[in-house]
Design a protein around this motif. Structure first.
Motif, short mmCIF file in Angstrom:
data_model
loop_
_atom_site.label_atom_id
_atom_site.label_comp_id
_atom_site.label_asym_id
_atom_site.label_seq_id
_atom_site.Cartn_x
_atom_site.Cartn_y
_atom_site.Cartn_z
N ASN A 105 0.82 -1.22 0.00
CA ASN A 105 0.00 0.00 0.00
C ASN A 105 0.84 1.26 0.00
N ALA A 106 2.13 1.13 -0.33
CA ALA A 106 3.00 2.32 -0.37
C ALA A 106 2.54 3.26 -1.47
N THR A 107 2.55 4.54 -1.16
CA THR A 107 2.12 5.55 -2.14
C THR A 107 3.17 5.67 -3.23
N PRO A 108 2.79 5.51 -4.49
CA PRO A 108 3.78 5.69 -5.58
C PRO A 108 4.31 7.12 -5.56
N ASN A 109 5.60 7.22 -5.38
CA ASN A 109 6.22 8.54 -5.28
C ASN A 109 7.73 8.35 -5.35
N THR A 110 8.45 9.47 -5.41
CA THR A 110 9.91 9.45 -5.39
C THR A 110 10.38 9.82 -3.99
N TYR A 111 11.11 8.92 -3.34
CA TYR A 111 11.56 9.11 -1.97
C TYR A 111 13.08 9.34 -1.97
N LYS A 112 13.51 10.33 -1.19
CA LYS A 112 14.94 10.61 -1.03
C LYS A 112 15.46 9.92 0.22
N TYR A 113 16.67 9.44 0.14
CA TYR A 113 17.30 8.82 1.32
C TYR A 113 18.76 9.26 1.38
N LEU A 114 19.30 9.24 2.63
CA LEU A 114 20.66 9.66 2.91
C LEU A 114 21.39 8.52 3.58
N LEU A 115 22.49 8.07 2.95
CA LEU A 115 23.33 7.00 3.48
C LEU A 115 24.60 7.63 4.06
N VAL A 116 24.95 7.28 5.31
CA VAL A 116 26.09 7.88 6.02
C VAL A 116 27.09 6.77 6.35
N ILE A 117 28.36 7.02 5.99
CA ILE A 117 29.48 6.14 6.34
C ILE A 117 30.41 6.94 7.25
N ASP A 118 30.61 6.47 8.49
CA ASP A 118 31.33 7.25 9.49
C ASP A 118 32.31 6.36 10.24
N ALA A 119 33.53 6.90 10.48
CA ALA A 119 34.55 6.23 11.31
C ALA A 119 35.15 7.28 12.23
N PRO A 120 34.42 7.73 13.27
CA PRO A 120 34.89 8.86 14.08
C PRO A 120 36.11 8.56 14.92
N GLN A 121 36.35 7.28 15.25
CA GLN A 121 37.49 6.97 16.12
C GLN A 121 38.81 6.89 15.36
N HIS A 122 38.78 6.47 14.10
CA HIS A 122 40.01 6.20 13.38
C HIS A 122 40.25 7.16 12.23
N TYR A 123 39.19 7.65 11.57
CA TYR A 123 39.35 8.60 10.47
C TYR A 123 38.41 9.80 10.70
N PRO A 124 38.63 10.56 11.78
CA PRO A 124 37.68 11.67 12.06
C PRO A 124 37.76 12.79 11.03
N GLU A 125 38.92 12.96 10.37
CA GLU A 125 39.05 14.07 9.43
C GLU A 125 38.46 13.74 8.07
N ASP A 126 38.33 12.47 7.72
CA ASP A 126 37.83 12.07 6.41
C ASP A 126 36.39 11.58 6.44
N THR A 127 35.80 11.48 7.60
CA THR A 127 34.41 11.04 7.71
C THR A 127 33.64 12.06 8.52
N PRO A 128 32.29 12.07 8.43
CA PRO A 128 31.44 11.12 7.72
C PRO A 128 31.37 11.39 6.22
N ILE A 129 31.08 10.31 5.49
CA ILE A 129 30.84 10.39 4.04
C ILE A 129 29.33 10.22 3.84
N ARG A 130 28.70 11.17 3.14
CA ARG A 130 27.25 11.16 2.94
C ARG A 130 26.94 10.87 1.47
N HIS A 131 25.99 10.02 1.25
CA HIS A 131 25.56 9.65 -0.11
C HIS A 131 24.05 9.84 -0.19
N GLU A 132 23.62 10.72 -1.07
CA GLU A 132 22.20 11.00 -1.26
C GLU A 132 21.74 10.37 -2.57
#
Length: 908
Positions: A105-132
């Protein structure tokens, strides 16, 4: 060549996205590949899988969190596990799959989503990486269609596996076939919400389609059971990115407004590879500098391009070095990049000396990272200009310099005169001497070419005025080292003299000047001065410590002497005084020591006292001082005994000071506290008798206040403050007053407060409780002087308590013969009477005072039986005359016990 990207759910990744995935692996420690990476579609009721591949390219292991952000809304709710974590070692990879169950019963439509890749303990300067990205939900394939509902079909048919190819900038025609299966005339409209309105054109048929039916241009009208065609023309712009597109088309019916028919067209935009390079010349003619060229690279295609630049020189042996900034460029669709090219000639000997210069041809070549088509190489020319005229002049001068150098060398080795002597080093052994040690300044020096040395002259002068402080000394070296220097000097390649003693022994600052003379002509060859050399004067005495034995003393009562806990009476004489301690360094340089004591206002309290130390410690200080290394004196008396604040000052007269005081120091404030006699309350009496803590008085508000006499005696001194509270306040150490007591029921307190000069306090308090008289007073018995005698618990009088002794109560002066109330405390039983009692829980009642007895009369009562009777407090009943005395009371029976309301309040 187009690189194929793996597909997921039937939707291929765009080439643009594939480039981003490949490039991301080379710039950051984490390489991310998302599949699918951009917009995709899925039917309602299906399961959508989002795959994320993570590669750890760093130099350490890492914990990586991958999750769908909360801003994704429904897509995060549809995912069974939206948060995942990976532990990756370096140079390892792993894949995470997010499964999204799309409801039916999902409404037919275009849905946006955000994927986050994060390594705050080991690569804090290069993360998070966001993919939309976007997910298009289509109607379910198995949706029920009613028999009478209209339907439509899209021609040609497309699918995710076989999309329709479309060329940017060229039209693409699509036919929509509509079937009206209802029994009514219906009108249909076609819309496309996923594409901009200028990307497509919808054409409805015009004119009469069937007999009796007129159509509109903005819709398709169909009779029952008829079908019609709608022409759709797609025209994508030239700058559209290559990739897969799935626009949805909606067909709405006028008769069925709640019915919306949808279908998807699968389109694939073909890539266009078109790069347009241009080489602009900024600086083409150079001498010593580098040439500058600018390369403009325009991407007229619809894909992301990654171009590597290289350069090839047109000569067999390259002359120049080439540098691109940057060497690799990424150019998006319909974008332009600018690259700077620097060309620097290196082989200086190939530069022409004259003429128009040397042309250097080079070629810029393009290489695509993914082997895609690139344009032909570009040609450029750099002109290396001929050398300037001054280069020729410099060359001529260089030749002349070489010839001159040869001539100089010949003169140097064959005709040069002998080198005169020269001072290489001239200094003192030390920069600081002490007059006390008796040492003289010693000098050292080194002289080059000593064979040409004739004489040395040394003189010591003042650095401030230049006046000679040391006599000039002349050493003759014509016959070699003189006799007086033979123990200090050595002659080798240089003349080295060490520790040559001078006659400078007096305190002061010196600068020594040396002058050397050559043998040829006895001329001055060289001179040099030392740095400032100091001979320190004899050390002056120094006050290391000066204080009193303690900061506070206490005045003594006898003769107002002072006494200190740290000084016994024997050390200070008859009554100790303020004593001083001091410690003085360098006592051997001390001539006199002076002591003076003053008040804080500067008034001299202890006259100046002088101790002569030329012959050692004087006799007055032998008991208190020691001078092994320092002059240390302890507990030196000053004969200052009176109370007050004082400051003592010590003054030192050094031997070299010509009887002038040069050193002094003061003590901190020294206080002698005033004598404080021991505080004691010797006496506090009420009507001439020692006061007890508490009294009980029967009061009557109708009667006026009555007076009684309070007397006191306090041990103290003139600084002791005595207060009688609440009134009259401050009183003398000893005295007596008449104190009025009101007849109001309540409590009054009389406090004797004693305060010393330093705040210490003593006090005694007397509490007077005034109670109401009994409601039903018993009738007075005829027998006088006898207290009521209650019956024993057995009803017999065989065992009797000892009769309490009545105390004499004095009458306040001036109150005799008046109708006044006299109060008395309860008399406790004597210790002897308590010891004679048997071991029963029987209390002895206190005496009840009735009337106003005279001071000399004794109140007696017969012995009471040993009953368990509580002890009531003392009572004062009525206002009897002073001369009346209750002599006896009848023996009461058990029926004559007073009621609880008749018993006055009890006080512990």
């Amino acid at each position: 060549m187009v690189q194929q990207i793996p597909s997921n759910n039937g939707h291929a990744l765009s080439l643009n996205d594939a480039f981003k995935q490949e490039i991301s692996t080379s710039t950051k420690p984490l390489a991310i590949i998302v599949n699918p990476s951009k917009s995709t579609s899925v039917f309602a009721g299906e399961i959508f899988e989002l795959r994320v591949t993570v590669t750890n390219q760093g130099n350490q292991g890492a914990i990586i969190n991958i999750y769908i952000d909360e801003s994704s809304g429904l897509l995060r709710q549809w995912c069974s596990s939206p948060y995942e974590s990976l532990a990756l070692a370096n140079h390892s990879s792993a894949e995470v799959t997010f499964r999204l169950a799309i409801p039916m019963n999902a409404t037919p439509n275009t849905y946006k989503y955000l994927l986050v890749i994060d390594a705050p303990q080991h690569y804090p300067e290069d993360t998070p990486i966001r993919h939309e990205a976007q997910l298009q939900v289509l109607p379910p394939v198995q949706s029920a269609v009613r028999v009478n509902d209209p339907t439509f079909a899209i021609l040609p048919a497309t699918s995710a596996i076989q999309p329709a190819a479309i060329q940017p900038g060229q039209p693409q025609d699509i036919k929509i076939v509509v079937y009206n299966r209802s029994d009514r005339v219906d009108r249909f409209r076609l819309t496309c919400p996923d594409l901009p309105s200028n990307w497509f054109t919808i054409t409805y048929p015009e004119g009469l389609v069937e007999e009796g039916l007129v159509t509109e241009r903005e819709s398709l009208a169909l009779n029952p059971g008829a079908k019609g065609h709608i022409q759709l023309r797609l025209l994508f712009p030239l700058n559209i990115k290559a990739g897969n597109y799935t626009p949805a088309f909606c067909l709405s019916s006028v008769n069925h407004l709640d019915l919306v028919l949808m279908d998807v067209v699968y389109l694939q935009v073909n890539p266009i590879y078109k790069l347009m390079p241009e080489l602009q010349t900024m600086i083409a003619k150079v001498g010593q500098e580098a040439g500058w060229f600018r390369l403009l690279l325009a991407n007229s295609g619809n894909t992301l391009r990654e171009i590597n630049l290289s350069l090839l020189e047109g000569t067999e042996k390259p002359i120049c070095t080439y540098s691109f900034s940057p060497e690799q460029v990424r150019i998006g669709a319909q974008a332009t990049s600018q690259i700077d090219l620097r060309v620097k000639p290196n082989k200086w000997w190939r530069r022409p000396w004259f003429g128009k210069g040397l042309p250097i041809q080079f070629y810029v070549e393009f290489v695509d990272t993914y082997k895609l088509p690139v344009p032909e190489r570009l040609e450029g020319t750099l002109i290396w200009e001929a050398r300037p005229l001054w280069h020729l002049i410099l060359l001529a001068l260089t030749g002349i310099g070489v010839i001159t150098s040869l001539i100089f060398l010949i003169w140097w080795f064959l005709f040069r005169p002998p080198t005169p002597p020269k001072i290489a080093e001239f200094a003192s052994i030390s920069s600081l001497y002490q007059e006390a040690t008796g040492d003289a300044i010693s000098l050292s020096w080194q002289i080059r070419n000593p064979q040409q040395l004739q004489a040395i002259k040394i003189v010591g002068i003042s650095p401030e005025s230049g006046i000679a402080l040391s006599s000039a000394v002349l050493y003759d070296f014509s016959q070699g080292i003189p006799r007086e220097l033979q123990d200090f000097c050595k002659l080798e390649r240089v003349l080295n003299c060490q520790n040559v003693r001078t006659d400078a022994q007096q305190a002061g600052n010196y600068v020594f000047q040396m002058e050397i003379f050559a043998k040829k002509g006895e001329q001055l060859a060289d001179s040099q001065k030392t740095s400032t050399i100091k001979i320190g004067a004899l050390a002056l005495p120094k006050i290391v410590e000066f204080s009193s034995t303690q900061p506070i003393y206490q005045e003594i009562a006898s003769g107002l002497d002072t006494i200190s806990p740290n000084i016994s009476t024997g050390e200070g004489g008859a009554g100790a005084s303020i004593a001083l301690n001091w410690k003085i360094a360098n006592p051997e340089q001390l001539q006199e020591l002076k002591l003076v004591g003053r008040h804080l206002d500067g008034t001299v309290i202890a006259p100046l006292k002088t101790y002569n130390l030329l012959n050692g410690i004087p006799s007055e200080l032998t008991l208190y001082c020691d001078s092994k290394t320092n002059l240390i004196c302890r507990k030196v008396p000053t004969n200052v005994r009176k109370a007050g604040d004082y400051i003592f000052e010590v003054l030192l007269v050094p031997k070299q000071a010509n009887n002038q005081v040069t050193i002094s120091q003061k003590t901190e404030n020294i206080r002698i506290n005033y004598y404080q006699a021991p505080l004691r309350i010797l006496e506090l009496a009420v009507n001439g008798q020692e006061a007890l803590p508490k009294y009980i008085l029967q009061g009557n508000p109708l009667n006026p206040a009555r007076n009684f006499v309070i007397s006191w005696k306090v041990a103290g001194d003139k600084n002791t403050k005595v207060e009688l509270l609440p009134s009259p306040g401050t009183v003398s150490l000893e005295g007596a007053i008449s104190y009025p007591i009101s007849q109001q029921v309540g409590s009054e307190r009389i406090t004797l407060l004693v305060t010393g000069i330093y705040g210490q306090k003593l006090s005694r308090t007397v509490t007077i409780e005034k109670v109401s008289p009994p409601l039903n007073p018993p009738s007075k018995p005829d027998v006088k002087g006898v207290l009521p005698r209650p019956l024993s618990p057995q009803g017999t009088d065989s065992e009797k308590l000892p009769a309490p002794k009545q105390r004499n109560l004095p009458i306040a002066p001036g109150e005799a013969g008046k109708n006044s109330s006299i109060f008395a405390p309860a008399a406790p039983p004597s210790p002897s009477s308590l010891l004679s009692l048997p071991k029963r829980n029987i209390a002895t009642p206190p005496p009840v005072i009735q009337g106003n007895p005279q001071p000399n009369n004794l109140f007696s009562s017969p012995s009471l039986p040993k009953l368990n009777i509580p002890t009531p407090p003392p009572l004062i009943q009525g206002n009897p005359q002073p001369n009346n005395l209750s002599s006896s009371t009848p023996s009461p029976t058990s029926s004559m016990q007073p009621s609880p309301m008749e018993i006055p309040p009890q006080f512990d």
